[in-house]
Motif scaffolding. Structure first.
Motif, PDB file in Angstrom:
ATOM      1  N   HIS A  12      67.742  94.969  35.357  1.00 53.27           N
ATOM      2  CA  HIS A  12      69.196  94.881  35.505  1.00 53.27           C
ATOM      3  C   HIS A  12      69.689  93.436  35.568  1.00 53.27           C
ATOM      4  O   HIS A  12      70.831  93.191  35.931  1.00 53.27           O
ATOM      5  N   LEU A  13      68.825  92.483  35.181  1.00 54.87           N
ATOM      6  CA  LEU A  13      69.251  91.100  35.186  1.00 54.87           C
ATOM      7  C   LEU A  13      70.160  90.831  33.995  1.00 54.87           C
ATOM      8  O   LEU A  13      70.119  91.547  32.999  1.00 54.87           O
ATOM      9  N   PRO A  14      70.968  89.770  34.066  1.00 58.01           N
ATOM     10  CA  PRO A  14      71.877  89.455  32.969  1.00 58.01           C
ATOM     11  C   PRO A  14      71.135  89.169  31.682  1.00 58.01           C
ATOM     12  O   PRO A  14      69.957  88.836  31.672  1.00 58.01           O
ATOM     13  N   ALA A  15      71.869  89.243  30.562  1.00 64.77           N
ATOM     14  CA  ALA A  15      71.255  89.091  29.248  1.00 64.77           C
ATOM     15  C   ALA A  15      70.641  87.714  29.065  1.00 64.77           C
ATOM     16  O   ALA A  15      69.563  87.574  28.490  1.00 64.77           O
ATOM     17  N   TYR A  16      71.326  86.650  29.570  1.00 61.52           N
ATOM     18  CA  TYR A  16      70.779  85.320  29.376  1.00 61.52           C
ATOM     19  C   TYR A  16      69.461  85.153  30.113  1.00 61.52           C
ATOM     20  O   TYR A  16      68.579  84.419  29.699  1.00 61.52           O
ATOM     21  N   ALA A  17      69.319  85.879  31.249  1.00 59.25           N
ATOM     22  CA  ALA A  17      68.055  85.817  31.986  1.00 59.25           C
ATOM     23  C   ALA A  17      66.947  86.487  31.199  1.00 59.25           C
ATOM     24  O   ALA A  17      65.809  86.013  31.161  1.00 59.25           O
ATOM     25  N   MET A  18      67.275  87.593  30.546  1.00 56.68           N
ATOM     26  CA  MET A  18      66.275  88.294  29.751  1.00 56.68           C
ATOM     27  C   MET A  18      65.850  87.449  28.552  1.00 56.68           C
ATOM     28  O   MET A  18      64.704  87.499  28.129  1.00 56.68           O
ATOM     29  N   SER A  19      66.757  86.654  28.023  1.00 59.11           N
ATOM     30  CA  SER A  19      66.387  85.810  26.892  1.00 59.11           C
ATOM     31  C   SER A  19      65.390  84.748  27.317  1.00 59.11           C
ATOM     32  O   SER A  19      64.478  84.409  26.585  1.00 59.11           O
ATOM     33  N   TYR A  20      65.552  84.220  28.540  1.00 57.18           N
ATOM     34  CA  TYR A  20      64.553  83.310  29.063  1.00 57.18           C
ATOM     35  C   TYR A  20      63.206  84.011  29.150  1.00 57.18           C
ATOM     36  O   TYR A  20      62.178  83.490  28.790  1.00 57.18           O
ATOM     37  N   SER A  21      63.238  85.233  29.680  1.00 58.72           N
ATOM     38  CA  SER A  21      62.015  85.986  29.902  1.00 58.72           C
ATOM     39  C   SER A  21      61.287  86.283  28.614  1.00 58.72           C
ATOM     40  O   SER A  21      60.075  86.245  28.562  1.00 58.72           O
ATOM     41  N   ASN A  22      62.034  86.567  27.519  1.00 59.53           N
ATOM     42  CA  ASN A  22      61.410  86.987  26.275  1.00 59.53           C
ATOM     43  C   ASN A  22      60.853  85.828  25.466  1.00 59.53           C
ATOM     44  O   ASN A  22      60.116  86.046  24.517  1.00 59.53           O
ATOM     45  N   SER A  23      61.228  84.603  25.806  1.00 68.54           N
ATOM     46  CA  SER A  23      60.846  83.486  24.962  1.00 68.54           C
ATOM     47  C   SER A  23      59.878  82.520  25.630  1.00 68.54           C
ATOM     48  O   SER A  23      59.691  81.410  25.172  1.00 68.54           O
ATOM     49  N   THR A  24      59.260  82.925  26.712  1.00 64.15           N
ATOM     50  CA  THR A  24      58.415  82.011  27.448  1.00 64.15           C
ATOM     51  C   THR A  24      57.052  82.626  27.709  1.00 64.15           C
ATOM     52  O   THR A  24      56.927  83.819  27.945  1.00 64.15           O
ATOM     53  N   ASP A  25      56.023  81.792  27.692  1.00 60.00           N
ATOM     54  CA  ASP A  25      54.675  82.225  28.035  1.00 60.00           C
ATOM     55  C   ASP A  25      54.488  82.012  29.532  1.00 60.00           C
ATOM     56  O   ASP A  25      54.545  80.891  30.027  1.00 60.00           O
ATOM     57  N   PHE A  26      54.254  83.107  30.264  1.00 55.54           N
ATOM     58  CA  PHE A  26      54.270  83.026  31.718  1.00 55.54           C
ATOM     59  C   PHE A  26      52.879  82.914  32.338  1.00 55.54           C
ATOM     60  O   PHE A  26      52.766  82.890  33.550  1.00 55.54           O
ATOM     61  N   SER A  27      51.813  82.913  31.529  1.00 59.04           N
ATOM     62  CA  SER A  27      50.483  82.879  32.120  1.00 59.04           C
ATOM     63  C   SER A  27      50.295  81.617  32.955  1.00 59.04           C
ATOM     64  O   SER A  27      49.574  81.613  33.935  1.00 59.04           O
ATOM     65  N   ASN A  28      50.962  80.531  32.568  1.00 58.08           N
ATOM     66  CA  ASN A  28      50.928  79.295  33.342  1.00 58.08           C
ATOM     67  C   ASN A  28      52.288  78.627  33.174  1.00 58.08           C
ATOM     68  O   ASN A  28      52.429  77.684  32.398  1.00 58.08           O
ATOM     69  N   PRO A  29      53.308  79.114  33.880  1.00 60.09           N
ATOM     70  CA  PRO A  29      54.678  78.672  33.599  1.00 60.09           C
ATOM     71  C   PRO A  29      54.884  77.207  33.929  1.00 60.09           C
ATOM     72  O   PRO A  29      54.394  76.702  34.932  1.00 60.09           O
ATOM     73  N   SER A  30      55.595  76.517  33.076  1.00 59.01           N
ATOM     74  CA  SER A  30      55.951  75.128  33.363  1.00 59.01           C
ATOM     75  C   SER A  30      57.197  75.054  34.234  1.00 59.01           C
ATOM     76  O   SER A  30      57.447  74.031  34.863  1.00 59.01           O
ATOM     77  N   SER A  31      57.964  76.138  34.257  1.00 60.75           N
ATOM     78  CA  SER A  31      59.188  76.145  35.054  1.00 60.75           C
ATOM     79  C   SER A  31      59.573  77.577  35.408  1.00 60.75           C
ATOM     80  O   SER A  31      59.068  78.536  34.825  1.00 60.75           O
TER      81      SER A  31
END
Length: 332
Positions: A12-31
């Motif tokens: 239920h997070l905003p769309a811009y938050a989901m775009s961050y989520s979909n475009s990043t590799d989280f195994s070792n996040p830089s931010s």
């Protein structure tokens, strides 16, 4: 259950938050991405106004306390040393959170580097632990001053005050030190979105795709090691103080002393109640609205740093008189 809650909230997070989520590799996040207060995003600018005002009052008030105590040699006494410790703690707590929070509200600057997030996490929890210790130290000072005034100077010597201050500092530094190291070792593969205004410990580690029970249990241990003794000692001290107050000979003296101690207790409760609410909500309050939880979690980092210099400082006659002297002297 926490994993289910996380999935529901991320969905239920905003769309811009989901775009961050979909475009990043989280195994070792830089931010990480701090969302601020999810839900009432349109009200962020209005929420920022009282937050900014509280921060300005906190900075000016605490710096004023430090300046007055340093300038006035008659205030070089245990209570004022503890007040200076409290002022430094409040300045660090508010500065560790408010500037980033305001940048989220004003400039939509939501990204925070992984190392910066862990540093913020450490400073917030470390100095929160110190704050509870200083409240207990102030309660001790008031207990001795009211219940055994003739021995106050012999019990709370400068050496004893220094040892108490060092103990409070070391306890905060050492107890919280494992938090960022444990958080760093987890793999983050779900999302890098933190639904909060700052990097709170459990809000960060719940994003890990691993068994985080060691972080959770250690956080629980730290809470009981800190809150339990400090609340018990502060409660005992103020109970004895209240007993002494009601035995004072005149009604005027009772009301004056009770008013001072009552205001102290209000500030302490303003810190402890939101802290305990946030702690319990993270573990058990899955039905509490997320925005309400975040607002309450911010209260113990925003309100006490603003109120402490007013209640402990301006309401203290010696500090108030010195402040008025400085203001009138500059005016002439």
């Amino acid at each position: 259950m926490p994993e289910t809650l996380l999935c529901l909230r991320v969905r239920h997070l905003p769309a811009y938050a989901m775009s961050y989520s979909n475009s990043t590799d989280f195994s070792n996040p830089s931010s990480f991405i701090l969302l601020g207060i999810p839900g009432p995003e349109v009200a962020h600018i209005w929420i920022s106004i009282p937050c900014c005002a509280m921060y300005i009052i906190a900075v000016l008030g605490n710096f004023t306390i430090l300046l007055i105590v340093r300038m006035e040699t008659s205030l070089h006494a245990p209570m004022y040393y503890f007040l200076c410790m409290l002022s430094v703690t409040d300045l660090v707590l508010s500065t560790a959170t408010l500037p980033k929070m305001l940048s989220i509200f004003w400039f939509n600057s939501r990204e925070i580097e992984f190392s910066a997030c862990l540093t913020q996490l450490y400073f917030i929890h470390c100095f929160s632990v110190m704050e509870t210790g200083i409240f207990a130290a102030l309660a001790l000072d008031r207990y001795v001053a009211i219940c055994d005034p003739l021995r106050h100077s012999t019990i709370l010597t400068n050496a004893v005050v220094a040892k108490i201050g060092l103990a409070v500092l070391l306890r905060g530094v050492l107890l919280v030190l494992p938090h960022p190291f444990l958080a760093r070792r987890w793999p983050y593969c779900r999302t890098n979105i933190i639904a909060h205004t700052y990097c709170e410990h459990l809000a960060v580690v719940k994003l890990a795709c691993a068994d985080i029970r060691s972080s959770s249990y250690y956080g629980l241990l730290v809470t009981f090691l800190v809150i339990g003794p400090d609340v018990s000692f502060t409660t005992f001290s103020y109970t004895q103080i209240l007993r002494a107050i009601f035995s004072l000979p005149t009604k005027e003296a009772r009301l004056k002393t009770f008013g001072t101690c009552g205001s102290h207790l209000c500030v302490i409760l303003t810190f402890y109640i939101p802290t305990l609410f946030s702690f319990l909500t993270h573990r058990f309050g899955h039905n509490v609205p997320l925005h309400f939880h975040i607002i309450i979690a911010n209260m113990y980092l925003l309100v006490p740093p603003m109120l402490n210099p007013i209640i402990y400082g301006v309401r203290t006659k010696q500090i108030r008189d010195r402040l008025l002297h400085l203001l009138t002297h500059k005016g002439t």
